[in-house]
Design a protein around this motif. Structure first.
Motif, short mmCIF file in Angstrom:
data_model
loop_
_atom_site.label_atom_id
_atom_site.label_comp_id
_atom_site.label_asym_id
_atom_site.label_seq_id
_atom_site.Cartn_x
_atom_site.Cartn_y
_atom_site.Cartn_z
N ASP A 236 39.66 41.74 43.94
CA ASP A 236 40.33 40.86 42.97
C ASP A 236 39.49 40.69 41.70
O ASP A 236 40.02 40.63 40.60
N ALA A 237 38.18 40.60 41.90
CA ALA A 237 37.30 40.35 40.75
C ALA A 237 37.37 41.49 39.73
O ALA A 237 37.10 41.28 38.55
N PHE A 238 37.71 42.68 40.19
CA PHE A 238 37.82 43.83 39.28
C PHE A 238 39.27 44.22 39.01
O PHE A 238 39.55 45.33 38.59
N GLN A 239 40.19 43.30 39.31
CA GLN A 239 41.60 43.62 39.05
C GLN A 239 42.16 42.78 37.92
O GLN A 239 43.37 42.69 37.74
N TYR A 242 40.52 38.55 32.98
CA TYR A 242 40.68 37.16 32.56
C TYR A 242 39.36 36.38 32.69
O TYR A 242 39.12 35.43 31.96
N HIS A 243 38.49 36.86 33.63
CA HIS A 243 37.24 36.14 33.89
C HIS A 243 36.13 36.51 32.89
O HIS A 243 35.09 35.87 32.87
N VAL A 244 36.34 37.57 32.12
CA VAL A 244 35.23 38.16 31.37
C VAL A 244 34.51 37.18 30.43
O VAL A 244 33.28 37.11 30.42
N VAL A 247 32.51 34.65 33.23
CA VAL A 247 31.52 35.27 34.12
C VAL A 247 30.54 36.13 33.32
O VAL A 247 29.34 36.17 33.61
N HIS A 248 31.05 36.79 32.30
CA HIS A 248 30.19 37.69 31.51
C HIS A 248 29.96 37.13 30.11
O HIS A 248 29.83 37.89 29.14
N GLY A 249 29.92 35.81 30.03
CA GLY A 249 29.78 35.17 28.72
C GLY A 249 28.53 35.58 27.97
O GLY A 249 28.51 35.61 26.74
N GLN A 396 26.89 39.86 38.15
CA GLN A 396 27.54 38.64 37.66
C GLN A 396 28.86 38.43 38.39
O GLN A 396 29.20 37.31 38.78
N ASP A 397 29.62 39.52 38.59
CA ASP A 397 30.89 39.40 39.32
C ASP A 397 30.65 38.97 40.77
O ASP A 397 31.30 38.07 41.28
N ALA A 398 29.68 39.65 41.43
CA ALA A 398 29.43 39.38 42.85
C ALA A 398 28.94 37.96 43.08
O ALA A 398 29.24 37.33 44.09
FE LIG Z 1 33.68 41.21 35.83
#
Ligand SMILES: [Fe+2]
Ligand code: FES
Length: 445
Positions: A236-239, A242-244, A247-249, A396-398
């Protein structure tokens, strides 16, 4: 399901705008699609969802049977079997299966259960029998009492055979596993009789991606780790992107001009459903030039968290990339049912992800990157820097996943809200649930 399930919106509503001033400056802006339109065109409901399928032990048991024992599973690549007699093993402990994949003396790739017909010893292993191994051999020999097998699985030697009772060679051959190769990826299917061939399973559109030149990007790096989260949560995290910004601020820059749908960075302009698989296509680096942070070290090494600045010339990318024909194509992310991902980047490198269940709330994550061979020291350094930065992005995603796993198991809330940009993960959970429901109905559960 077939390719007919490709969403209708793509055909009826052009949703990618023409050039704008911002695009002319290297930033692409996409038209905002109607709310819910991806989700509805995938034939999915737009309501809140339960994530019980990510921790319920009964669901997990049925999912193993309904999904993993019945689907084609990618367990490796042909480069792992460069010569006749080379082999590798794949440990699928959650299915109580160890797979031995071996290239025979005739060049054929075959898969067997990695178990001796005598007293069940695991056949191929090195230091630790539960760890994967690889190598080359002329025969398959058991370490326990010395039985040997040909590379096609036939028995070739039984130590002190006259002491046995009614041994028949046909009963002693290694149990075969259905095995096929597509685009250099080695697939197995644990079903007694697979419901579809591998190519039927992949659908015609995805099958075309076989022409992508993986072999021209053979410099492969592999990483793996175990994560305290259900396997679907990392998919899900790579689908979605929207989180970028959150999570990757630290590696995106909200102060610069924003791009994408609604002028929020990293929105996905195209989703497609192909059978049980999904495709997300974006402009990638091309669509988001303005929102990446470019630190001095990135400038120095000419790379960043989405790859190298240079693009090696590897000739044609085949006729399988960008099947939706979006302008300014940058990346295709194929989410392949059930648990693997192939990503093709327009700067000419590829990724795969694999997610192998270990328990209802734990899985092993594998990440592989393939680059073209560097032709200069500068290119080599760019690849190394890209790898470090990519790994940082994936960490960061994990890092968020264990918090998500704990949250979805909370008694405090049982329903969660997905937006249209999260259509791909809604699709994954729906397809898995449909397969589990069908299995339960079959078993009268
Ligand atoms: Fe990500
Ligand atoms: S268990 Fe393999 S030879 Fe005895």
């Amino acid at each position: 399901m077939t390719d007919a399930s490709i969403n209708a919106r793509d055909k009826s509503t052009p949703h990618i705008s023409g050039l704008t001033e911002a695009e002319a400056a290297g930033i692409q802006i996409f038209e905002k699609p109607a709310p819910g339109s991806w989700t509805e065109s995938f034939g999915l409901s737009t309501g809140p969802v339960s994530f019980e399928d990510d921790y319920d032990p009964e669901f997990y048991e049925d999912e193993k049977q309904a999904v993993f024992r019945r689907s084609w599973l990618n367990i490796g690549r042909v480069e792992q079997l460069p010569r006749n007699g080379t082999y590798f093993t794949k440990e699928l402990q959650f299915l109580r299966t160890s797979v031995l994949v071996i290239r025979g003396m005739d060049g054929e790739i075959r898969a067997f259960h990695n178990v001796c017909s005598h007293r069940g010893n695991r056949l191929m292993w090195d230091e630790n029998p539960s760890e994967e191994s690889s190598g080359s051999c002329r025969q398959i020999s058991c370490k326990y009492h010395g039985w040997r097998y040909e590379l096609d699985g036939e028995i070739s030697y039984v130590h002190n055979a006259p002491e046995f009772f009614d041994l028949k060679a046909e009963d002693l051959a290694l149990p075969k596993i259905h095995c096929d190769v597509w685009a250099g990826f080695v697939y197995i299917n644990l079903d007694k009789e697979p419901r579809q061939t591998l190519r039927e399973f992949l659908t015609p559109t995805l099958e075309k991606f076989e022409t992508y030149p993986f072999e021209k990007m053979p410099r492969v790096y592999h990483f793996e780790t175990e994560v305290e989260a259900n396997w679907k949560l990392f998919m899900d995290a790579f689908q979605e992107l929207y989180h970028v910004p959150y999570v990757h601020g630290k590696v995106t820059n909200a102060a610069l001009a924003q791009t994408g749908v609604d002028k929020v960075p990293q929105m996905i302009p195209y989703f497609g459903a192909y059978g049980k698989h999904r495709l997300m296509t974006t402009g990638g680096a091309k669509a988001n030039k303005g929102v990446r942070v470019r630190r001095p070290i990135d400038a120095l090494f000419e790379a960043n968290f989405i790859g190298t600045d240079y693009t090696p010339d590897i000739g044609s990318l085949g006729d399988g990339v960008n099947p939706a024909g979006i302008e300014n194509w940058g990346v295709d992310s194929w989410q392949l049912y059930p648990n693997s991902v192939i990503i093709a980047w327009s700067s000419n490198y590829w990724y795969t992800y694999h997610y192998w269940p270990l328990s209802p709330t734990r899985h092993r994550f594998e990440w592989t990157v393939g680059f073209a061979e560097p032709t200069t020291i500068r290119e080599r350094l760019a690849q190394e820097h890209a790898l470090v930065m990519m790994r940082e992005g994936i960490l960061q995603d994990a890092n968020t996943l264990e918090a998500t796993q704990l949250g979805i198991m909370s008694e405090g809330r049982t329903e969660f809200y997905l937006c249209d940009q999260e259509v791909a993960l809604r699709h994954l959970h729906e397809v898995v649930k449909a397969d589990v429901d069908a299995y339960r109905a079959e078993k009268g559960k």
